[in-house]
Scaffold this motif. Sequence first.
Motif, PDB file in Angstrom:
ATOM      1  N   ILE A   1       0.819  -1.213   0.000  1.00 35.41           N
ATOM      2  CA  ILE A   1       0.000   0.000   0.000  1.00 35.41           C
ATOM      3  C   ILE A   1       0.855   1.266   0.000  1.00 35.41           C
ATOM      4  N   PRO A   2       1.941   1.343   0.794  1.00 36.26           N
ATOM      5  CA  PRO A   2       2.773   2.549   0.715  1.00 36.26           C
ATOM      6  C   PRO A   2       3.325   2.798  -0.681  1.00 36.26           C
ATOM      7  N   ALA A   3       3.728   1.731  -1.382  1.00 38.20           N
ATOM      8  CA  ALA A   3       4.242   1.890  -2.743  1.00 38.20           C
ATOM      9  C   ALA A   3       3.142   2.339  -3.701  1.00 38.20           C
ATOM     10  N   ILE A   4       1.938   1.812  -3.513  1.00 42.30           N
ATOM     11  CA  ILE A   4       0.811   2.242  -4.350  1.00 42.30           C
ATOM     12  C   ILE A   4       0.512   3.714  -4.104  1.00 42.30           C
ATOM     13  N   GLN A   5       0.559   4.112  -2.845  1.00 43.19           N
ATOM     14  CA  GLN A   5       0.317   5.524  -2.510  1.00 43.19           C
ATOM     15  C   GLN A   5       1.351   6.426  -3.183  1.00 43.19           C
ATOM     16  N   ASP A   6       2.605   6.023  -3.151  1.00 41.68           N
ATOM     17  CA  ASP A   6       3.657   6.828  -3.774  1.00 41.68           C
ATOM     18  C   ASP A   6       3.512   6.860  -5.292  1.00 41.68           C
ATOM     19  N   ARG A   7       3.181   5.724  -5.892  1.00 42.70           N
ATOM     20  CA  ARG A   7       3.083   5.661  -7.350  1.00 42.70           C
ATOM     21  C   ARG A   7       2.013   6.592  -7.885  1.00 42.70           C
ATOM     22  N   TYR A   8       0.887   6.658  -7.195  1.00 46.56           N
ATOM     23  CA  TYR A   8      -0.244   7.447  -7.701  1.00 46.56           C
ATOM     24  C   TYR A   8      -0.344   8.819  -7.040  1.00 46.56           C
ATOM     25  N   GLY A   9       0.557   9.122  -6.102  1.00 40.91           N
ATOM     26  CA  GLY A   9       0.528  10.423  -5.449  1.00 40.91           C
ATOM     27  C   GLY A   9      -0.724  10.649  -4.626  1.00 40.91           C
ATOM     28  N   ILE A  10      -1.160   9.606  -3.914  1.00 45.53           N
ATOM     29  CA  ILE A  10      -2.383   9.706  -3.110  1.00 45.53           C
ATOM     30  C   ILE A  10      -2.045  10.349  -1.769  1.00 45.53           C
ATOM     31  N   SER A  11      -2.815  11.328  -1.380  1.00 42.51           N
ATOM     32  CA  SER A  11      -2.576  12.007  -0.104  1.00 42.51           C
ATOM     33  C   SER A  11      -2.987  11.114   1.062  1.00 42.51           C
ATOM     34  N   ASP A  12      -2.459  11.416   2.256  1.00 41.63           N
ATOM     35  CA  ASP A  12      -2.836  10.658   3.447  1.00 41.63           C
ATOM     36  C   ASP A  12      -4.323  10.797   3.751  1.00 41.63           C
ATOM     37  N   ALA A  13      -4.910  11.937   3.392  1.00 43.97           N
ATOM     38  CA  ALA A  13      -6.344  12.152   3.640  1.00 43.97           C
ATOM     39  C   ALA A  13      -7.202  11.298   2.708  1.00 43.97           C
ATOM     40  N   LEU A  14      -6.724  11.090   1.462  1.00 44.27           N
ATOM     41  CA  LEU A  14      -7.506  10.345   0.481  1.00 44.27           C
ATOM     42  C   LEU A  14      -7.294   8.836   0.589  1.00 44.27           C
ATOM     43  N   LEU A  15      -6.143   8.410   1.115  1.00 37.40           N
ATOM     44  CA  LEU A  15      -5.828   6.983   1.165  1.00 37.40           C
ATOM     45  C   LEU A  15      -6.897   6.156   1.887  1.00 37.40           C
ATOM     46  N   PRO A  16      -7.419   6.592   3.061  1.00 36.42           N
ATOM     47  CA  PRO A  16      -8.453   5.783   3.722  1.00 36.42           C
ATOM     48  C   PRO A  16      -9.688   5.544   2.862  1.00 36.42           C
ATOM     49  N   VAL A  17      -9.995   6.470   1.964  1.00 38.65           N
ATOM     50  CA  VAL A  17     -11.149   6.290   1.078  1.00 38.65           C
ATOM     51  C   VAL A  17     -10.913   5.099   0.159  1.00 38.65           C
ATOM     52  N   PHE A  18      -9.709   5.026  -0.413  1.00 37.34           N
ATOM     53  CA  PHE A  18      -9.383   3.901  -1.288  1.00 37.34           C
ATOM     54  C   PHE A  18      -9.374   2.586  -0.505  1.00 37.34           C
ATOM     55  N   LEU A  19      -8.805   2.626   0.696  1.00 38.52           N
ATOM     56  CA  LEU A  19      -8.714   1.404   1.494  1.00 38.52           C
ATOM     57  C   LEU A  19     -10.087   0.913   1.931  1.00 38.52           C
ATOM     58  N   ALA A  20     -10.980   1.836   2.249  1.00 36.65           N
ATOM     59  CA  ALA A  20     -12.323   1.444   2.683  1.00 36.65           C
ATOM     60  C   ALA A  20     -13.168   0.953   1.516  1.00 36.65           C
ATOM     61  N   ALA A  21     -12.888   1.460   0.320  1.00 39.81           N
ATOM     62  CA  ALA A  21     -13.702   1.091  -0.839  1.00 39.81           C
ATOM     63  C   ALA A  21     -13.594  -0.392  -1.161  1.00 39.81           C
ATOM     64  N   VAL A  22     -12.411  -0.980  -0.944  1.00 40.57           N
ATOM     65  CA  VAL A  22     -12.224  -2.390  -1.309  1.00 40.57           C
ATOM     66  C   VAL A  22     -13.127  -3.309  -0.484  1.00 40.57           C
ATOM     67  N   PRO A  23     -13.119  -3.263   0.857  1.00 39.63           N
ATOM     68  CA  PRO A  23     -14.026  -4.146   1.602  1.00 39.63           C
ATOM     69  C   PRO A  23     -15.503  -3.816   1.397  1.00 39.63           C
ATOM     70  N   ILE A  24     -15.824  -2.533   1.173  1.00 34.65           N
ATOM     71  CA  ILE A  24     -17.231  -2.190   0.924  1.00 34.65           C
ATOM     72  C   ILE A  24     -17.716  -2.843  -0.366  1.00 34.65           C
ATOM     73  N   LEU A  25     -16.916  -2.729  -1.423  1.00 32.89           N
ATOM     74  CA  LEU A  25     -17.292  -3.346  -2.695  1.00 32.89           C
ATOM     75  C   LEU A  25     -17.241  -4.867  -2.601  1.00 32.89           C
ATOM     76  N   ALA A  26     -16.333  -5.391  -1.786  1.00 36.10           N
ATOM     77  CA  ALA A  26     -16.307  -6.839  -1.583  1.00 36.10           C
ATOM     78  C   ALA A  26     -17.605  -7.320  -0.930  1.00 36.10           C
ATOM     79  N   GLY A  27     -18.133  -6.510   0.001  1.00 30.44           N
ATOM     80  CA  GLY A  27     -19.429  -6.842   0.586  1.00 30.44           C
ATOM     81  C   GLY A  27     -20.531  -6.861  -0.457  1.00 30.44           C
ATOM     82  N   VAL A  28     -20.488  -5.910  -1.383  1.00 28.10           N
ATOM     83  CA  VAL A  28     -21.457  -5.896  -2.483  1.00 28.10           C
ATOM     84  C   VAL A  28     -21.306  -7.156  -3.326  1.00 28.10           C
ATOM     85  N   GLY A  29     -20.053  -7.543  -3.600  1.00 27.09           N
ATOM     86  CA  GLY A  29     -19.819  -8.758  -4.364  1.00 27.09           C
ATOM     87  C   GLY A  29     -20.341  -9.997  -3.664  1.00 27.09           C
ATOM     88  N   SER A  30     -20.217 -10.034  -2.344  1.00 23.62           N
ATOM     89  CA  SER A  30     -20.720 -11.183  -1.589  1.00 23.62           C
ATOM     90  C   SER A  30     -22.242 -11.247  -1.620  1.00 23.62           C
TER      91      SER A  30
END
Length: 410
Positions: free
Chosen positions: A30-59
């Motif tokens: 995740i730190p490398a992904i953050q650096d590659r895309y220039g994601i701010s510390d404020a925006l990173l939790p949004v990306f991290l939360a989106a994965v389990p939320i969408l996984a719940g939708v998939g389930s």
Amino acid sequence: MTDVLRRGRASLAFSFFAQGATFALLVTRIPAIQDRYGISDALLPVFLAAVPILAGVGSVTTEQLVQRIRPSRLLRCSQPVVLLALLGAGAGGRIAELAVALGVFGLAVGVLDASMNMLGVSLQRSYGRSIMLSFHAAYSLGGILGASLAWVGAHWHLALWVSYLPVVVVLLPATLVASRWYVDGDVAPVGEEQGQGQGGGVVFKLLLPLCLVMTFAYIGDSTVSNWSAKYLKDVLGSSEQLATVPYNVYMVTTLLGRAIGDLGVRRFGAVAVVRLGTLVAAGGFAVVASAPGAWVGMLGFTLLGLGLCVLVPQTFAAAGRLAFENHGPGASDAAIARLNIFNYVGFLVGSPLVGALGDAWSYRGAMLVPMVLVLVTLVYARSFAAQPGRYGGGHERPRTADVGRGSNGL
């Protein structure tokens, strides 16, 4: 025991292994992904939360899809998508591309996790004895391999896509080949209502204690994965190098506990194993919270791995068994898909809960909260009991003719 079942068990174990490696490669970089895309510390939790939320939708979607499509086909289709989405996350150049890749990853992971555990529970029912923990042991082994490969990539400063590409090139065709031998086990006729209407309501009432157990287990797990390094360094005064060790120790003890866990279930029963695991996990949190130094804290995280590792596989097994005993095999699949949602609920709640309590109170005190939540499992331990004479209860085994065909028509 037939060759069909043996091949089905081996191919499904490889699927669990591949998913463990894939998920570890994502979360440990995740730190490398953050650096590659220039994601701010404020925006990173949004990306991290989106994965389990969408996984719940998939389930949730999987619960509907299994009314028409066998779980083996859903797993066969979703696993390559997860692997390609991982590669996409490492190869993109813009935030929008990462958002798409993680969105696809999340949705496909929800389908994959649910269908994998559906097949595991139905295979256990066909075997007539506990084998569910062995699948999750394969997942833990894959996680250790994935984390090790991630370390190599970080150590040699490899581009993300360079780290991910060899893994995808190897695992994608291997999982497709292995999928030829998936075994669906006993399934309801296609088109039959599975756990719907009044029956679905009863299933949810039966599942409620297990949903709580699943949520609290993943709160404990996410506490270790997200806070163990910070806790050891900032609270217990360890070096930065030593602070990286607790999660690795946790993963290894998780693997060991799951590798021998099925033997414990066969010998002493699921209820006894779940109770022991709960007490060991709670003891681990107590040791971590009261540790005078880093090495005692390491002992606590070791106990956590040995205790928590049995809870999730046994919760899936219990949910499938309860639904099957009351409403048939179709309800079993639906129950597992519903229960799987609480995997992601616990993952979402655990890290911010401990962080907020740590900032407002103390991190030692915060470690007592998942301890108390895990202890709730003792209240519901009887939900893990198999009924005599039921499949998977150790008293009656299905005839070979009752076992569903492999997904390739075997």
